[in-house]
Scaffold this motif. Structure first.
Motif, PDB file in Angstrom:
ATOM      1  N   PRO A 149      48.954  24.450  41.193  1.00  0.00           N
ATOM      2  CA  PRO A 149      47.958  24.352  40.125  1.00  0.00           C
ATOM      3  C   PRO A 149      47.702  25.691  39.450  1.00  0.00           C
ATOM      4  O   PRO A 149      47.657  26.730  40.100  1.00  0.00           O
ATOM      5  N   GLN A 150      47.516  25.656  38.152  1.00  0.00           N
ATOM      6  CA  GLN A 150      47.329  26.861  37.365  1.00  0.00           C
ATOM      7  C   GLN A 150      46.127  27.665  37.835  1.00  0.00           C
ATOM      8  O   GLN A 150      46.098  28.882  37.716  1.00  0.00           O
ATOM      9  N   SER A 151      45.144  26.976  38.450  1.00  0.00           N
ATOM     10  CA  SER A 151      43.929  27.668  38.875  1.00  0.00           C
ATOM     11  C   SER A 151      44.197  28.724  39.932  1.00  0.00           C
ATOM     12  O   SER A 151      43.365  29.583  40.166  1.00  0.00           O
ATOM     13  N   PHE A 169      39.034  29.560  48.055  1.00  0.00           N
ATOM     14  CA  PHE A 169      40.167  29.700  47.131  1.00  0.00           C
ATOM     15  C   PHE A 169      41.491  29.749  47.900  1.00  0.00           C
ATOM     16  O   PHE A 169      42.427  28.989  47.613  1.00  0.00           O
ATOM     17  N   SER A 179      40.049  35.730  39.374  1.00  0.00           N
ATOM     18  CA  SER A 179      39.129  34.728  38.846  1.00  0.00           C
ATOM     19  C   SER A 179      37.821  34.747  39.619  1.00  0.00           C
ATOM     20  O   SER A 179      37.711  35.341  40.706  1.00  0.00           O
ATOM     21  N   ASP A 189      46.644  30.920  39.765  1.00  0.00           N
ATOM     22  CA  ASP A 189      47.400  32.036  39.206  1.00  0.00           C
ATOM     23  C   ASP A 189      46.555  33.285  38.973  1.00  0.00           C
ATOM     24  O   ASP A 189      47.068  34.395  39.027  1.00  0.00           O
ATOM     25  N   ASP A 190      45.269  33.114  38.715  1.00  0.00           N
ATOM     26  CA  ASP A 190      44.400  34.253  38.428  1.00  0.00           C
ATOM     27  C   ASP A 190      43.749  34.735  39.719  1.00  0.00           C
ATOM     28  O   ASP A 190      42.764  34.160  40.191  1.00  0.00           O
TER      29      ASP A 190
END
Length: 413
Positions: free
Chosen positions: A9-11, A27, A17, A13-14
């Motif tokens: 999931p793109q979430s 996380f 964040s 990648d940061d």
């Protein structure tokens, strides 16, 4: 992006964040469950979150490099080095940024001066400082624990241990913060190399005359020990001493400050454990190990691959960056039963908070000693340390787990 890996999931990648910085346990638990060795296109490297993989990464000194001046990290350092020469040159002498054989040269010499015995003799002084600092906080409605205790105790200890004059200590926090922005990859700080370079210059100006004085007039302090350290004819160069004293000043209080502050937050969330420690002061040692596991001062450390190899079915290619997330490893339920529980009696507790292998934190014994004495005294003297800060915020960086502020009330017994 490696073809063998399906996109997570793109979430994830940061890594800077809100979720990754403020709630790293949740996380990285989610990431470990889905992709324990995950290719992160934004960081352009692998994120490793399982205990056994992180442990293997820390111990694999042949295939994984710590050198921040070679491999995929070299260009960033070279670009910065053209403008901030002294900063880069001194960082290039730091133990944790180097591989063997140069790391062996540095570590062996430091170990001749920085011994477990030399640390243990500090215990009475640490007990005295802990009591003095804590007593000044008694009876107040609100205490800035970071500024008045968690920072102050370790900075006095490391400054005295090194032999740095008391009048210079007030500047150490600001200089260390500026240096930390470089070391910890602080997000959103475009000026970190400029401010870090100035901090390094100021620290070097402070330490160099002390090093030269100890060469002529040795004392019972760590700088004297390093100046006169010799192993099989091998000795430190002056800049090696200065750079590693800077590292000890920075890491010597930063790590312990975060360890104490994060521990107070953990005890606030699990008040029954505070009373357990108060009732049994012998738990101070295991309590500190559990703080290190549960919410240690360092979240992750970076490496890069010297050669191709496989890690949990993923192919790591030469020059790939690898982030070993010890915070995630320390919450791996396949290794730590009830990993989400804060248990001051947990034993054995083979956490990875201080790394593993040849790069295990050289200052770990001192940090442990300070935290043991701090928690034991506070639990004995106060029925609770209540966190008053309504919204705890952590520094937005990749490496450290550092609160931006912590206000508390110490409740009398």
């Amino acid at each position: 992006m490696p073809e063998t890996l399906s996109a997570a999931p793109q979430s994830f990648d940061d890594l800077l964040s809100e979720a990754a910085v403020q709630t790293p346990t949740e996380f990285y638990n989610r990431l470990r469950e889905q992709e324990p060795v995950y290719w992160n296109p934004r960081w352009n490297g692998w994120i490793v979150t399982g205990y056994r993989d992180v442990m293997a990464g820390f111990r694999d000194h042949e295939r994984l490099s710590s050198d921040r001046f070679a491999g995929p990290f070299a260009k960033d350092m070279a670009d910065s080095g053209s403008r901030y020469r002294q900063l880069i040159d001194f960082m290039n002498h730091w133990m944790f940024t180097k591989d063997r054989p140069y790391h062996t040269h540095l570590r062996s010499l430091v170990n001749t001066a920085f011994t477990p015995r030399s640390v243990e003799v500090l215990r009475p002084r640490i007990q005295q400082l802990t009591a003095s600092l804590a007593e000044s906080l008694r009876g107040r409605d609100r205490v800035n624990l970071m500024a008045e205790f968690a920072f102050t105790l370790p900075v006095i200890v490391i400054a005295e241990y090194l032999g740095i004059p008391p009048e210079s200590r007030e500047n150490l926090r600001a200089w260390s913060d500026d240096l930390g922005a470089v070391v910890f990859f602080q997000g959103g700080n475009q000026d970190r190399f400029e401010t870090g370079g100035k901090a390094m210059e100021q620290l070097a100006e402070l330490i160099r005359p002390i090093v030269r004085d100890r060469a002529r007039n040795p004392r019972e302090d760590l700088i004297s020990g390093m100046v006169h350290a010799e192993l099989d004819g091998d000795r430190f160069l002056e800049d090696e001493i200065i750079s590693n004293v800077v590292l000890m000043v920075f890491a010597g209080h930063e790590t312990t400050m975060n360890l104490i502050a994060n521990g107070v937050v953990a005890f606030d969330r699990f008040p029954g454990e505070w009373q357990r420690l108060a009732d049994d002061q012998g738990l101070a040692r295991t309590a500190v190990e559990e703080v290190l596991r549960y919410d240690g001062p360092i979240r992750a450390l970076a490496r890069w691959a010297r050669e191709p190899f496989e890690l949990s079915g993923r192919r790591i290619d030469t020059n790939d960056r690898v982030l070993l997330v010890q915070h995630a490893a320390n919450h791996d339920p396949t290794f730590f039963p009830h990993a989400d529980r804060f248990d001051v009696g947990r034993w054995p507790n083979k956490h990875l908070a201080f790394g593993q292998g040849i790069h295990t934190c050289v200052g770990a014994p001192l940090a442990r000693l300070e935290a043991q004495e701090a928690f034991a005294y506070l639990a004995r003297e106060f029925s609770a340390v209540e966190v008053l800060t309504p919204d705890l915020r952590y520094s937005r960086n990749l490496v450290s787990r550092s609160l931006l502020g912590l206000e508390v009330r110490l409740h009398e017994r």
